[in-house]
Design an enzyme around this catalytic site. Structure first.
Site, PDB file in Angstrom:
ATOM      1  N   THR A   1      -6.819 -65.350  36.809  1.00 32.67           N
ATOM      2  CA  THR A   1      -6.622 -64.239  36.303  1.00 32.67           C
ATOM      3  C   THR A   1      -5.928 -64.465  34.919  1.00 32.67           C
ATOM      4  O   THR A   1      -5.240 -65.478  34.839  1.00 32.67           O
ATOM      5  CB  THR A   1      -5.932 -63.384  37.047  1.00 32.67           C
TER       6      THR A   1
ATOM      7  N   GLU B   1     -10.361 -61.256  41.022  1.00 31.07           N
ATOM      8  CA  GLU B   1     -10.040 -61.483  42.522  1.00 31.07           C
ATOM      9  C   GLU B   1     -11.379 -60.888  43.573  1.00 31.07           C
ATOM     10  O   GLU B   1     -11.401 -61.017  44.607  1.00 31.07           O
ATOM     11  CB  GLU B   1      -8.926 -60.571  43.013  1.00 31.07           C
TER      12      GLU B   1
ATOM     13  N   LYS C   1       3.536 -41.993  32.495  1.00 31.50           N
ATOM     14  CA  LYS C   1       4.299 -41.040  33.224  1.00 31.50           C
ATOM     15  C   LYS C   1       5.435 -40.097  32.592  1.00 31.50           C
ATOM     16  O   LYS C   1       6.156 -40.390  31.886  1.00 31.50           O
ATOM     17  CB  LYS C   1       5.295 -41.742  34.405  1.00 31.50           C
TER      18      LYS C   1
ATOM     19  N   TRP D   1       1.168 -37.641  35.933  1.00 32.33           N
ATOM     20  CA  TRP D   1       0.748 -38.681  35.382  1.00 32.33           C
ATOM     21  C   TRP D   1      -0.458 -38.614  34.430  1.00 32.33           C
ATOM     22  O   TRP D   1      -1.299 -37.421  34.588  1.00 32.33           O
ATOM     23  CB  TRP D   1      -0.073 -39.739  36.304  1.00 32.33           C
TER      24      TRP D   1
HETATM   25  P1  ADP Z   1      -9.496 -60.227  32.875  1.00 35.98           P
HETATM   26  O1  ADP Z   1     -10.659 -59.719  32.853  1.00 35.98           O
HETATM   27  O2  ADP Z   1      -8.361 -59.409  32.455  1.00 35.98           O
HETATM   28  O3  ADP Z   1      -9.428 -61.609  33.273  1.00 35.98           O
HETATM   29  P2  ADP Z   1      -9.924 -58.930  35.453  1.00 35.98           P
HETATM   30  O4  ADP Z   1     -11.645 -59.022  35.104  1.00 35.98           O
HETATM   31  O5  ADP Z   1      -9.667 -59.421  36.779  1.00 35.98           O
HETATM   32  O6  ADP Z   1      -9.040 -59.628  34.408  1.00 35.98           O
HETATM   33  O7  ADP Z   1      -9.778 -57.288  35.140  1.00 35.98           O
HETATM   34  C1  ADP Z   1      -9.901 -56.658  36.333  1.00 35.98           C
HETATM   35  C2  ADP Z   1      -9.324 -55.111  35.974  1.00 35.98           C
HETATM   36  O8  ADP Z   1     -10.126 -54.608  34.416  1.00 35.98           O
HETATM   37  C3  ADP Z   1      -9.279 -54.145  36.594  1.00 35.98           C
HETATM   38  O9  ADP Z   1      -8.522 -53.981  37.734  1.00 35.98           O
HETATM   39  C4  ADP Z   1      -9.340 -52.871  35.878  1.00 35.98           C
HETATM   40  O10 ADP Z   1      -8.272 -52.399  35.595  1.00 35.98           O
HETATM   41  C5  ADP Z   1     -10.192 -53.344  34.734  1.00 35.98           C
HETATM   42  N1  ADP Z   1     -11.524 -52.998  34.779  1.00 35.98           N
HETATM   43  C6  ADP Z   1     -12.826 -53.576  35.108  1.00 35.98           C
HETATM   44  N2  ADP Z   1     -13.895 -52.763  35.071  1.00 35.98           N
HETATM   45  C7  ADP Z   1     -13.572 -51.730  34.427  1.00 35.98           C
HETATM   46  C8  ADP Z   1     -14.221 -50.148  34.294  1.00 35.98           C
HETATM   47  N3  ADP Z   1     -15.620 -50.279  34.310  1.00 35.98           N
HETATM   48  N4  ADP Z   1     -13.535 -49.432  33.804  1.00 35.98           N
HETATM   49  C9  ADP Z   1     -11.909 -49.390  33.652  1.00 35.98           C
HETATM   50  N5  ADP Z   1     -11.324 -50.539  34.054  1.00 35.98           N
HETATM   51  C10 ADP Z   1     -11.909 -51.570  34.366  1.00 35.98           C
END
Ligand code: ADP
Length: 546
Positions: free
Chosen positions: A185, A330, A438, A443
Site C-alpha cells: 500500500t 487490500e 469534523k 461530519w
Molecule cells: P493507493 O491507490 O493509494 O495505493 P489503494 O488503491 O489501496 O491505495 O487506495 C484505496 C482507497 O482509495 C480506498 O480505501 C478509498 O478511500 C479510495 N478509493 C478507491 N476507489 C474510490 C472511489 N471510486 N471513490 C472514492 N474513493 C475511492
C-alpha cells in the site's frame, strides 16, 4: 460428505493456457518504452512466459521467491507476471512513483531476489542499488541494442535473458492458496504494508470482474489497462482480459492525454480503466483538439471519487458509458462497481447521474457492511454513514511479514472508508475516515464538496481539507486549480455552491494554486495539502454550522 468433482487448483497458469489455446491469435499491442509499437499474440505471451520461467529456474529462482518489477504496462511486464507465478514465485510490483526511501524499504522488506526494470527507471535504480540488500541480479526490460551504459552490477537485457532458454517448460503445480503476487500500500501513514495475493484470490477476483455487471469483458473487446500493473494488480485486468480472450493494448510509459487518445483510436479500444486524474488529462486534450472517441464504449473509473462532471462529459459528449469502481490494494483491489440494476432502469437524467456518483454494489466475492465505532451494524438506508467493512476470498487477512490479523471478530476488514449503503445495495463513499471534516460535532464530506467544485466550468481540479477552527474544531478549505485561461475568484466559486449543499457545509475560504500534489497512485495528496496549509487561519470566523 465431500463432492466428487475434480481437484483443479485455481492457478494463474490456467489463465494463460486458456487464453493461448482458445484465443491464441488474439493480439497484445504494447507501446514500448523504447518507442515503437510491439505486437504479439496470447500464444507468444505464453511461450515467452514459459521461456522466462525456465530462465528464472536456471538462475536458481524457486517457489516462494519474491521477484520485483519496476515497470510500465507492456507485454514484458505481463510475461513477468505469468513467468514468475508459473514456477511458484511471487511477482512484486513496485510503484516507481514512490520516494526512493520507500522503494528501498519495500524491496528490502520483501527480500526480493531479482529486479526487472524498464529503461525509464535505470537512473532511479542506480541511485538506490547500494542500499538494496537482497537483489542478486538486475534485468533491464529491453534488448541488447537498447542497453544503456549503467553502473548496475550483474545486469542483463531482458531479451538476452529470455533467449537463454526455450519454452520447453512445464508450469509448476501446487496448492491454489500459494502466494502469487505482492503489492505494498502506498503508506500515507507509517511504512508501506505488503498485501500478499494468492493464485486462488487472483483467479477468483478476475473471474468475478469479467462478469456483465462489472467489467463485462469478452473476446470481442479491446481492453486498454491504463491503470498500471503496479497499482493494485491493475484492477485485475492482467488476468481478467486474458481469461476473457480480450485483445489487449498496453500503453507503456506514455499516459498523457494525446498519447492515450492516439492509442484509443488507432488500436480501436472498446474498454479502458484508470484513476480520474488520467481522464482529466484526456478530456482536456479532447476538448482542446475537438477530438472524438470513435470506438471506446466503456470506461471504469476508480481509485478516487469520479466527479460527476467527468461522468457526464464522457457519456454526453463522447458517448462512452462510465462506471464508477471502488476498491483498495487490500482487496485485490476491486470491491464494488456501479452498473445499473434493473430496478433502477429508466431513472431521469438527474437521478441517474446522482446514482452514478455512488461507488456501486459489491461483486459476488465481496460482502460489505457499515458499522459504528463499536462495530454495531448500521442500516442500509442511503443516509446513515459508518465505517465500511468487507469480507471475501480476495480480501487480505494479514500483512506480509506481520503475524497480526487485520480482521475484526466477525472476519471483516475495516477499509478506513466512511460510507452509506442504500436499500438497493449501492455503496457511497463519503470520505476516507481521516479526511472527513469534523465541524461542530458533525461530519462534512470532502469528496462531495470536491465533486461539486469540479462541476464549475473554470475549475480544473479541486481539493477540500479540514483546517483548524477555534470554534468549530475544523472548517472546510477549498483549494482550486483554475483551467488555463479561465477566470474565477473566491466569491464566484462560493456562489456556485449555493442551493446545492447545506449552508454549514459551505467552505470557509477558497485558495487558488497552480498545482495540487498527487500521491504515487494519482490521488490528491491530502497529507501534503494539510502540511502546506498547517499554518492557515481563516480571515473571518463568521461562518458557523447552522
Ligand atoms: P493507493 O491507490 O493509494 O495505493 P489503494 O488503491 O489501496 O491505495 O487506495 C484505496 C482507497 O482509495 C480506498 O480505501 C478509498 O478511500 C479510495 N478509493 C478507491 N476507489 C474510490 C472511489 N471510486 N471513490 C472514492 N474513493 C475511492
Amino acid at each position: 460428505m465431500l463432492g466428487l468433482m475434480q481437484d483443479w487448483p485455481l492457478l494463474i497458469s490456467k489463465v494463460i493456457d486458456h487464453a493461448a489455446s482458445q484465443f491464441g491469435n488474439q493480439e497484445i499491442v504494447s507501446r514500448l518504452v523504447e518507442g515503437p509499437i510491439h505486437r504479439e499474440t496470447y500464444r507468444d505471451l505464453r511461450n515467452r512466459s514459459l521461456q522466462l520461467a525456465k530462465s528464472l529456474t536456471q538462475s536458481g529462482m524457486k517457489s516462494g521467491d519474491r521477484i520485483a518489477t519496476l515497470a510500465w504496462n507492456t507485454h514484458r511486464h505481463l510475461e513477468l507476471w505469468y513467468g514468475i507465478t508459473g514456477l511458484g514465485g511471487i511477482y512484486h510490483t513496485v510503484n516507481p512513483r514512490l520516494f526512493d526511501d520507500q522503494i528501498v524499504y519495500i524491496i528490502n522488506h520483501a527480500e526480493d531476489r531479482m529486479l526487472f526494470l524498464d529503461l525509464t527507471f535505470v537512473p532511479l535504480v542506480e541511485r538506490i542499488a547500494p542500499r538494496l540488500t537482497t537483489i542478486e541480479q538486475f534485468i533491464i526490460l529491453t534488448d541488447a541494442g537498447h542497453m544503456p551504459e549503467t553502473s548496475l552490477k550483474n545486469v542483463m537485457a531482458y531479451e538476452d535473458y529470455l533467449a537463454r532458454s526455450d519454452s520447453d517448460f512445464a508450469w509448476a503445480v501446487f496448492d491454489e492458496n500459494t502466494a502469487a503476487g505482492l503489492c505494498y500500500t502506498s503508506g500515507t501513514t507509517g511504512h508501506p504494508k505488503g498485501v500478499l495475493y494468492s493464485h486462488r484470490s487472483n483467479v477468483l477476483h478476475a473471474m468475478a470482474h469479467v462478469a456483465p455487471d462489472f467489467f463485462n469483458i469478452s473476446s470481442h473487446d479491446t481492453v486498454m489497462p491504463v491503470v498500471p500493473l503496479f497499482h493494485a494488480n491493475s484492477w485485475s485486468l492482467g488476468f481478467s482480459a486474458p481469461m476473457a480472450g480480450a485483445r489487449l493494448v498496453m500503453p507503456g510509459a506514455k499516459l498523457d492525454g494525446p498519447s492515450l487518445h492516439e492509442l484509443l483510436e488507432t488500436e480501436r479500444v472498446t474498454m479502458t480503466a484508470a484513476v480520474p486524474t488520467v481522464w482529466l488529462a484526456l478530456l482536456d486534450h479532447l476538448n482542446r483538439t475537438q477530438g472524438r472517441l470513435t470506438t471506446l464504449k466503456r470506461v471504469a473509473i476508480g481509485g478516487s471519487a469520479c466527479p460527476r462532471a467527468m461522468t457526464e462529459a464522457f457519456e454526453k459528449h463522447y458517448g462512452v458509458t462510465v462506471a464508477h469502481a471502488w476498491g483498495m490494494t487490500e482487496m485485490s483491489p476491486l470491491g464494488s462497481f456501479c452498473s445499473i440494476k434493473p430496478a433502477l432502469a429508466g431513472l431521469d437524467d438527474d437521478a441517474l447521474y446522482a446514482l452514478k456518483m455512488k461507488q456501486g454494489f459489491p461483486t459476488f466475492t465481496v460482502e460489505m457492511k457499515i458499522t459504528d465505532d463499536d462495530g454495531l451494524a448500521l442500516p442500509h438506508d442511503g443516509s446513515t454513514f459508518g465505517r465500511l467493512k468487507v469480507r471475501g476470498p480476495a480480501v487480505t487477512r494479514q500483512y506480509y511479514g506481520s503475524d497480526e490479523t487485520v480482521l475484526d471478530r466477525d472476519g471483516f476488514f475495516d477499509t478506513g472508508d466512511v460510507a452509506t449503503i442504500d436499500p438497493h445495495g449501492y455503496m457511497h463513499i463519503t470520505d476516507r475516515s481521516k479526511d472527513v471534516i469534523k465541524s461542530g460535532g458533525e461530519w462534512i464530506s470532502s469528496i462531495e464538496l470536491e465533486n461539486l467544485a469540479m462541476a464549475h466550468p473554470a475549475v480544473a481540479e479541486a481539493a477540500v481539507i479540514g483546517v483548524h477552527h477555534p470554534k468549530w474544531d475544523e472548517r472546510p478549505l477549498l483549494i482550486v486549480v483554475r483551467k488555463t485561461d479561465a477566470t474565477l475568484e473566491r466569491d464566484g466559486m462560493l456562489a456556485f455552491f449555493e442551493g446545492k449543499i447545506a449552508k454549514w457545509w459551505l467552505p470557509d475560504d477558497v485558495v487558488f494554486v497552480d498545482e495540487i500534489p498527487h500521491t504515487a497512485t494519482g490521488k490528491i495528496q491530502k497529507t501534503a495539502l494539510r502540511d502546506m496549509f498547517a499554518d492557515y487561519t481563516f480571515s473571518s470566523t463568521a461562518s458557523k454550522p447552522q
